[in-house]
Design an enzyme around this catalytic site. Structure first.
Site, PDB file in Angstrom:
ATOM      1  N   GLY A  45       0.847  -1.188   0.000  1.00 40.24           N
ATOM      2  CA  GLY A  45       0.000   0.000   0.000  1.00 40.24           C
ATOM      3  C   GLY A  45       0.880   1.235   0.000  1.00 40.24           C
ATOM      4  O   GLY A  45       2.081   1.150   0.271  1.00 40.24           O
ATOM      5  N   GLN A  50       2.806  10.090   1.985  1.00 39.97           N
ATOM      6  CA  GLN A  50       4.122   9.443   2.082  1.00 39.97           C
ATOM      7  C   GLN A  50       5.064   9.885   0.966  1.00 39.97           C
ATOM      8  O   GLN A  50       6.278   9.722   1.082  1.00 39.97           O
ATOM      9  CB  GLN A  50       3.980   7.917   2.033  1.00 39.97           C
ATOM     10  CG  GLN A  50       3.295   7.325   3.268  1.00 39.97           C
ATOM     11  CD  GLN A  50       3.190   5.837   3.185  1.00 39.97           C
ATOM     12  OE1 GLN A  50       2.231   5.325   2.604  1.00 39.97           O
ATOM     13  NE2 GLN A  50       4.177   5.134   3.695  1.00 39.97           N
ATOM     14  N   HIS A 136      -2.722   7.238   7.251  1.00 40.92           N
ATOM     15  CA  HIS A 136      -1.733   8.159   6.648  1.00 40.92           C
ATOM     16  C   HIS A 136      -2.420   9.432   6.153  1.00 40.92           C
ATOM     17  O   HIS A 136      -1.880  10.523   6.262  1.00 40.92           O
ATOM     18  CB  HIS A 136      -1.013   7.499   5.462  1.00 40.92           C
ATOM     19  CG  HIS A 136       0.194   6.672   5.821  1.00 40.92           C
ATOM     20  ND1 HIS A 136       1.280   7.187   6.487  1.00 40.92           N
ATOM     21  CD2 HIS A 136       0.487   5.370   5.584  1.00 40.92           C
ATOM     22  CE1 HIS A 136       2.188   6.215   6.659  1.00 40.92           C
ATOM     23  NE2 HIS A 136       1.734   5.113   6.110  1.00 40.92           N
TER      24      HIS A 136
END
Ligand SMILES: O=C(O)C[C@@H](Cc1ccccc1)C(=O)SCC(=O)c1ccccc1
Ligand SMILES: [Zn+2]
Length: 166
Positions: A45, A50, A136
């Site tokens: 993933g 990120q 995230h």
């Protein structure tokens, strides 16, 4: 293109992502680059924060043959049931694998890259991965589910590693 993956404790990893109002060619390009970067890492993933992109976009592929890509725009968890523990890793926290408790079964609402609404139910590794990626998007890293002591050890280990890397 391959994108650089930010490493903990980079403050950009803690910034909540903004919803995508319209899927344009930049989003399509980002989704494509994120998938390429995920497969190359390798990972199962990857979330836009990120790679320092502040949009609510995630890519997931937990398949053995690495050929079942799931791209979700503005994903949100609308149902969560049960609890399960699983060892998790994170491409932004290299070399760290720790047990994390998450919901065992979830229902996710999102849009696909054509902007069409979609709903999916998941359990097992897919449920864990989707919760990890959606975390995230809210600026949450899986280590934040661990004890303060463990977080400090991990931060020390990674910042030392980054200094050595220069
Ligand atoms: O940082 C990320 O979001 C990627 C992360 C996703 C994830 C892994 C395990 C549990 C929940 C979420 C990773 O992919 S870490 C690498 C990894 O776990 C893996 C890599 C290759 C094959 C299988 C797993
Ligand atoms: Zn992660």
């Amino acid at each position: 293109a391959l994108l650089d993956i930010l490493e903990y404790p980079d403050p950009r990893l803690n910034r909540p992502a903004t919803p995508i109002v319209r899927v344009n060619k930049d989003i399509l390009r980002l989704a494509d680059d994120m998938a390429e970067t995920m497969y190359d890492a390798p990972g199962i993933g990857l979330a836009a924060p990120q790679v320092a992109a502040g949009q609510q976009l995630i890519v997931v592929d937990i398949s053995e043959n690495r050929n079942e890509l799931l791209t979700l725009v503005n994903p949100e968890i609308i149902e969560a049931h049960g609890i399960e523990e699983m060892k998790e890793g994170c491409l932004s926290v290299p070399g760290v694998y720790e047990l994390v408790q998450r919901a065992e079964r979830i229902k996710v609402r999102a849009q696909d890259l054509q902007g069409k609404p979609l709903e999916l139910e998941a359990d097992g590794l897919l449920a864990v991965c989707l919760q990890h990626e959606i975390d995230h998007l809210h600026g949450r890293i899986f280590v934040e589910h661990l004890s303060r002591l463990k977080q400090n050890l991990i931060r020390k280990k990674l910042t030392k590693r980054q200094r050595q890397a220069g």
